[in-house]
Design an enzyme around this catalytic site. Structure first.
Site, PDB file in Angstrom:
ATOM      1  N   LYS A  93       0.824  -1.394  -0.088  1.00  0.00           N
ATOM      2  CA  LYS A  93      -0.066  -0.165   0.046  1.00  0.00           C
ATOM      3  C   LYS A  93       0.765   1.190  -0.084  1.00  0.00           C
ATOM      4  O   LYS A  93       0.761   2.009   0.936  1.00  0.00           O
ATOM      5  CB  LYS A  93      -1.005   0.132   1.074  1.00  0.00           C
ATOM      6  CG  LYS A  93      -1.915  -1.122   1.099  1.00  0.00           C
ATOM      7  CD  LYS A  93      -2.947  -1.290   2.283  1.00  0.00           C
ATOM      8  CE  LYS A  93      -3.959  -2.136   2.283  1.00  0.00           C
ATOM      9  NZ  LYS A  93      -3.207  -3.618   2.642  1.00  0.00           N
TER      10      LYS A  93
HETATM   11  P1  5BU Z   1      -8.439 -11.821   5.802  1.00  0.00           P
HETATM   12  O1  5BU Z   1      -7.845 -12.550   6.931  1.00  0.00           O
HETATM   13  O2  5BU Z   1      -9.064 -12.705   4.680  1.00  0.00           O
HETATM   14  O3  5BU Z   1      -9.646 -10.841   6.385  1.00  0.00           O
HETATM   15  O4  5BU Z   1      -7.279 -10.997   5.221  1.00  0.00           O
HETATM   16  C1  5BU Z   1      -7.169 -10.029   4.349  1.00  0.00           C
HETATM   17  C2  5BU Z   1      -6.079  -9.562   3.634  1.00  0.00           C
HETATM   18  O5  5BU Z   1      -6.468  -8.675   2.773  1.00  0.00           O
HETATM   19  C3  5BU Z   1      -5.118  -8.626   4.816  1.00  0.00           C
HETATM   20  O6  5BU Z   1      -3.857  -9.335   4.497  1.00  0.00           O
HETATM   21  C4  5BU Z   1      -5.381  -7.308   4.385  1.00  0.00           C
HETATM   22  O7  5BU Z   1      -4.357  -6.759   4.635  1.00  0.00           O
HETATM   23  C5  5BU Z   1      -5.928  -7.429   2.975  1.00  0.00           C
HETATM   24  N1  5BU Z   1      -6.766  -6.194   2.646  1.00  0.00           N
HETATM   25  C6  5BU Z   1      -7.935  -6.201   3.190  1.00  0.00           C
HETATM   26  O8  5BU Z   1      -8.560  -7.051   3.856  1.00  0.00           O
HETATM   27  N2  5BU Z   1      -8.867  -5.164   2.537  1.00  0.00           N
HETATM   28  C7  5BU Z   1      -8.442  -4.474   1.731  1.00  0.00           C
HETATM   29  O9  5BU Z   1      -9.384  -3.291   1.542  1.00  0.00           O
HETATM   30  C8  5BU Z   1      -7.077  -4.374   1.312  1.00  0.00           C
HETATM   31  C9  5BU Z   1      -6.369  -5.438   1.752  1.00  0.00           C
HETATM   32 BR1  5BU Z   1      -6.475  -3.085   0.090  1.00  0.00          BR
END
Ligand code: 5BU
Length: 264
Positions: A93
């Site tokens: 990011k």
């Molecule tokens: P989760 O455990 O499936 O919730 O992880 C989601 C990943 O995606 C996590 O590494 C965040 O940094 C990434 N992410 C997110 O969740 N939402 C966003 O809008 C963005 C990145 Br950009």
């Protein structure tokens, strides 16, 4: 069937080599899953990769989360990911001015040497993309930027007007691989796809088979719905790595994503 039959317009419209590589890998492995490998030790990262690698097409990292990070082991980790035919995607990011973003691709983590994709906010203007691209070029490598057009988290400030501005600026930029969309809301993805058109990728975090609210404002939507609505890759973290059997979970996400692509 070939990759071009599976991806149809997206395949024919794609211009960045990385987009075709992704579509080929996804086609070969029958999965549109990007694993969010949010683990805090190198050992856990290696275990997760071994278990899940066959069921995913890309590996998303947060290199600065790892407590015992070191250059040698990270190098081996990336090598192993490459052997498993994965695109490596550092979710850094970037958001600073172009020249600083360029330098931030280097530093101790040296992201320019091992990443194929990175995320960037366009809040500082379009030069952030040029900064990141210059870093790859100087390292004699190529890569693609995913611009954050939407986010999955509750209360984020990326409103519709912002999304539109980002898409307008990124849509025809050769260094832009695609956009991050909000995987928790199929309607938002459909709307984003309309703005983006067929050429660029839309990758979506905020995806879990158990839909609804996640931890700390994260929101989740269904993997199958996300792809049907226009997402080209579902980014899944805890849905896989927190499950009792990460390999089985990853295979289930892979099946759902592939089925949706075939129906789309
Ligand atoms: P989760 O455990 O499936 O919730 O992880 C989601 C990943 O995606 C996590 O590494 C965040 O940094 C990434 N992410 C997110 O969740 N939402 C966003 O809008 C963005 C990145 Br950009």
């Amino acid at each position: 069937m070939e990759a071009s039959d599976a991806w149809k317009m997206r395949w024919h419209a794609a211009t960045l080599p990385a987009a075709k590589s992704y579509m080929e890998v996804a086609f070969e492995k029958k999965t549109l899953v990007c694993l969010a490998a949010d683990k805090y030790t190198m050992a856990e990262l290696f275990d997760l990769l071994e278990a899940v690698g066959p069921h995913i097409a890309a590996l998303k990292t947060h290199v600065d989360l790892v407590d015992d990070w070191n250059k040698e082991e990270w190098g081996r980790f990336c090598e192993r990911a490459k052997e498993m035919n994965l695109l490596i995607f550092e979710d850094r990011k970037f958001a600073d001015i172009g020249k600083i973003s360029q330098k931030q691709m280097g530093g101790i983590y040296n992201i320019q040497q091992w990443s194929d994709l990175v995320t960037a906010h366009m809040i500082s203007g379009p030069d952030v993309v040029d900064g990141v691209q210059t870093a790859w070029a100087k390292a004699s490598r190529t890569g693609g930027v995913l611009l954050l057009a939407q986010m999955s988290s509750r209360g984020n400030l990326l409103d519709e007007a912002y999304t539109e501005t980002v898409v307008k600026a990124g849509k025809n930029h050769p260094g832009v691989f695609g956009f991050i969309g909000n995987g928790s809301l199929p309607d938002s993805i459909r709307h984003l796809r309309k703005m983006v058109g067929e050429e660029k990728m839309i990758w979506t975090p905020g995806v879990n088979i158990a839909t609804g609210d996640g931890e700390m404002g994260q929101r989740y939507g269904d993997p199958y719905e996300a792809v049907l609505s226009g997402s080209d890759c579902i980014i899944v973290g805890s849905g896989i790595h927190n499950s009792e059997n990460p390999a089985d979970a990853a295979a289930a996400y892979a099946r759902a994503s592939w089925k949706a692509l075939m129906e789309r």
